[in-house]
Scaffold this active site. Structure first.
Site, PDB file in Angstrom:
ATOM      1  N   ASP A   1       0.793  -1.248   0.000  1.00  0.00           N
ATOM      2  CA  ASP A   1       0.000   0.000   0.000  1.00  0.00           C
ATOM      3  C   ASP A   1       0.822   1.293   0.000  1.00  0.00           C
ATOM      4  O   ASP A   1       0.503   2.226   0.752  1.00  0.00           O
ATOM      5  CB  ASP A   1      -0.962   0.002   1.209  1.00  0.00           C
ATOM      6  CG  ASP A   1      -2.003  -1.106   1.150  1.00  0.00           C
ATOM      7  OD1 ASP A   1      -1.960  -1.907   0.204  1.00  0.00           O
ATOM      8  OD2 ASP A   1      -2.850  -1.177   2.062  1.00  0.00           O
TER       9      ASP A   1
ATOM     10  N   ASP B   1      -4.588  -0.892  -1.795  1.00  0.00           N
ATOM     11  CA  ASP B   1      -5.866  -0.745  -1.112  1.00  0.00           C
ATOM     12  C   ASP B   1      -6.841  -0.138  -2.134  1.00  0.00           C
ATOM     13  O   ASP B   1      -6.498   0.860  -2.796  1.00  0.00           O
ATOM     14  CB  ASP B   1      -5.660   0.198   0.095  1.00  0.00           C
ATOM     15  CG  ASP B   1      -6.537  -0.119   1.291  1.00  0.00           C
ATOM     16  OD1 ASP B   1      -6.763  -1.314   1.585  1.00  0.00           O
ATOM     17  OD2 ASP B   1      -7.002   0.836   1.948  1.00  0.00           O
TER      18      ASP B   1
ATOM     19  N   HIS C   1     -10.815   0.570  -2.461  1.00  0.00           N
ATOM     20  CA  HIS C   1     -12.169   0.529  -1.909  1.00  0.00           C
ATOM     21  C   HIS C   1     -13.222   1.106  -2.851  1.00  0.00           C
ATOM     22  O   HIS C   1     -12.946   2.016  -3.635  1.00  0.00           O
ATOM     23  CB  HIS C   1     -12.222   1.317  -0.597  1.00  0.00           C
ATOM     24  CG  HIS C   1     -11.324   0.786   0.476  1.00  0.00           C
ATOM     25  ND1 HIS C   1     -11.337  -0.542   0.868  1.00  0.00           N
ATOM     26  CD2 HIS C   1     -10.385   1.390   1.248  1.00  0.00           C
ATOM     27  CE1 HIS C   1     -10.452  -0.711   1.847  1.00  0.00           C
ATOM     28  NE2 HIS C   1      -9.858   0.432   2.089  1.00  0.00           N
TER      29      HIS C   1
ATOM     30  N   HIS D   1     -17.522   2.734   1.161  1.00  0.00           N
ATOM     31  CA  HIS D   1     -17.040   1.473   1.748  1.00  0.00           C
ATOM     32  C   HIS D   1     -17.358   1.402   3.245  1.00  0.00           C
ATOM     33  O   HIS D   1     -17.339   2.421   3.949  1.00  0.00           O
ATOM     34  CB  HIS D   1     -15.519   1.358   1.532  1.00  0.00           C
ATOM     35  CG  HIS D   1     -14.981   0.008   1.811  1.00  0.00           C
ATOM     36  ND1 HIS D   1     -14.347  -0.314   2.995  1.00  0.00           N
ATOM     37  CD2 HIS D   1     -15.007  -1.130   1.081  1.00  0.00           C
ATOM     38  CE1 HIS D   1     -13.989  -1.590   2.963  1.00  0.00           C
ATOM     39  NE2 HIS D   1     -14.379  -2.111   1.821  1.00  0.00           N
TER      40      HIS D   1
ATOM     41  N   HIS E   1     -10.690   6.768   1.862  1.00  0.00           N
ATOM     42  CA  HIS E   1      -9.335   6.660   1.310  1.00  0.00           C
ATOM     43  C   HIS E   1      -9.281   5.599   0.233  1.00  0.00           C
ATOM     44  O   HIS E   1     -10.094   4.669   0.218  1.00  0.00           O
ATOM     45  CB  HIS E   1      -8.323   6.325   2.423  1.00  0.00           C
ATOM     46  CG  HIS E   1      -8.564   4.958   3.021  1.00  0.00           C
ATOM     47  ND1 HIS E   1      -9.518   4.712   3.975  1.00  0.00           N
ATOM     48  CD2 HIS E   1      -7.985   3.753   2.761  1.00  0.00           C
ATOM     49  CE1 HIS E   1      -9.521   3.431   4.286  1.00  0.00           C
ATOM     50  NE2 HIS E   1      -8.599   2.816   3.563  1.00  0.00           N
TER      51      HIS E   1
ATOM     52  N   LYS F   1      -7.126  -5.071  -2.899  1.00  0.00           N
ATOM     53  CA  LYS F   1      -7.838  -5.622  -1.746  1.00  0.00           C
ATOM     54  C   LYS F   1      -8.770  -4.584  -1.150  1.00  0.00           C
ATOM     55  O   LYS F   1      -8.543  -3.381  -1.312  1.00  0.00           O
ATOM     56  CB  LYS F   1      -6.840  -6.128  -0.707  1.00  0.00           C
ATOM     57  CG  LYS F   1      -5.925  -5.017  -0.234  1.00  0.00           C
ATOM     58  CD  LYS F   1      -4.882  -5.520   0.736  1.00  0.00           C
ATOM     59  CE  LYS F   1      -4.002  -4.388   1.189  1.00  0.00           C
ATOM     60  NZ  LYS F   1      -4.730  -3.290   1.855  1.00  0.00           N
TER      61      LYS F   1
ATOM     62  N   CYS G   1      -2.037  -3.056   7.508  1.00  0.00           N
ATOM     63  CA  CYS G   1      -1.910  -3.952   6.357  1.00  0.00           C
ATOM     64  C   CYS G   1      -0.616  -4.761   6.357  1.00  0.00           C
ATOM     65  O   CYS G   1      -0.608  -5.918   5.929  1.00  0.00           O
ATOM     66  CB  CYS G   1      -2.110  -3.175   5.076  1.00  0.00           C
ATOM     67  SG  CYS G   1      -3.819  -2.580   4.957  1.00  0.00           S
TER      68      CYS G   1
HETATM   69  C1  VGL Z   1      -4.606   0.465   5.772  1.00  0.00           C
HETATM   70  C2  VGL Z   1      -6.159   1.366   7.200  1.00  0.00           C
HETATM   71  C3  VGL Z   1      -7.137   1.271   6.223  1.00  0.00           C
HETATM   72  C4  VGL Z   1      -3.188   0.050   5.551  1.00  0.00           C
HETATM   73  C5  VGL Z   1      -5.568   0.344   4.797  1.00  0.00           C
HETATM   74  O1  VGL Z   1      -2.728   0.035   4.392  1.00  0.00           O
HETATM   75  O2  VGL Z   1      -2.505  -0.252   6.553  1.00  0.00           O
HETATM   76  N1  VGL Z   1      -4.906   0.965   6.966  1.00  0.00           N
HETATM   77  N2  VGL Z   1      -6.832   0.765   5.025  1.00  0.00           N
HETATM   78 ZN    ZN Z   2      -8.277   0.776   3.510  1.00  0.00          ZN
END
Ligand code: VGL
Ligand code: ZN
Length: 209
Positions: free
Chosen positions: A13, A51, A53, A57, A86, A111, A156
């Site tokens: 990410d 990431d 979404h 979401h 996000h 994901k 993540c």
């Molecule tokens: C993440 C919070 C929400 C991450 C992703 O990449 O760690 N954290 N979505």
């Molecule tokens: Zn996320």
């Protein structure tokens, strides 16, 4: 160590929304980029996660009346931390950081693309039962040691490392090539769980090449 044929770097990410100026900025998140670029050149096999979404979401605070970011709610699959909107599919915030330079990455695992289920882990969604396909991909390709770097250490990165262990892979977090969100003690908890599960932690300088 020098990465070999069975080692894979999982870059988690490294996206605009998780770096300064982004919607869910991780403090100093951009500082991992040069380290990741250097590491990636040392690995024959590199996989990126993204990431990704839907609008509205379930993990967004804005989807729950009266809720604010970083509060939690109980969902059918467990406790969900609520985040600012996000990494919405197709938006600039969901793009990889512009300085990320890993042209030889072999796979991008997206994901969190189902509206009602979050997915911190690159292996399995937050319902604990829907696989992303990554474990099968690694097995098919004979990759058995996952090295992790990226954002965020306590979400993540940690969930992916824990799931790697559950599925029988070796897992090593490259600590200085990761940065944490650290909300409500999440970073200390993540390291406790990772250590108990046999996730190794290493400075990125231990990776040569
Ligand atoms: C993440 C919070 C929400 C991450 C992703 O990449 O760690 N954290 N979505
Ligand atoms: Zn996320």
């Amino acid at each position: 160590m020098t990465p070999g044929e069975r080692d894979v770097l999982l870059v988690v990410d490294v996206q605009n929304d998780f770096t300064p100026g982004g919607a869910l900025a991780v403090a100093h998140g951009d500082e991992v980029v040069p380290l990741v670029n250097r590491l990636a050149r040392a690995f024959q096999h590199v996989i990126l996660t993204q990431d990704w979404h839907t609008p509205g979401h379930v993990s967004f605070a804005s989807s729950h009346a009266g809720k604010k970011p970083f509060e939690t709610i109980e969902l059918a699959y467990g406790t969900q931390v609520l985040w600012p909107d996000h990494c919405v599919q197709g938006t600039p915030g969901a793009e990889f950081h512009r300085a990320l330079d890993v042209p030889h990455a072999q796979l991008i695992v997206r994901k969190g693309y189902r509206r009602h289920v979050d997915s911190y882990s690159a292996f399995c969604e937050a319902d604990g039962k829907t696989p992303t396909g990554l474990a099968g991909y690694l097995r098919d390709r004979g990759l058995d040691h996952v090295f992790l770097a990226g954002l965020a250490t306590d979400f993540c990165v940690a969930w992916s490392a824990l799931d790697a262990r559950k599925r029988g892979f070796r897992a090593t977090v490259l600590e200085d090539a990761s940065r944490a969100i650290d909300t409500g003690g999440s970073l200390a908890r993540a390291w406790q769980s990772m250590t108990a599960a046999g996730v190794a932690r290493s400075p990125s300088s231990a990776v040569e090449g």
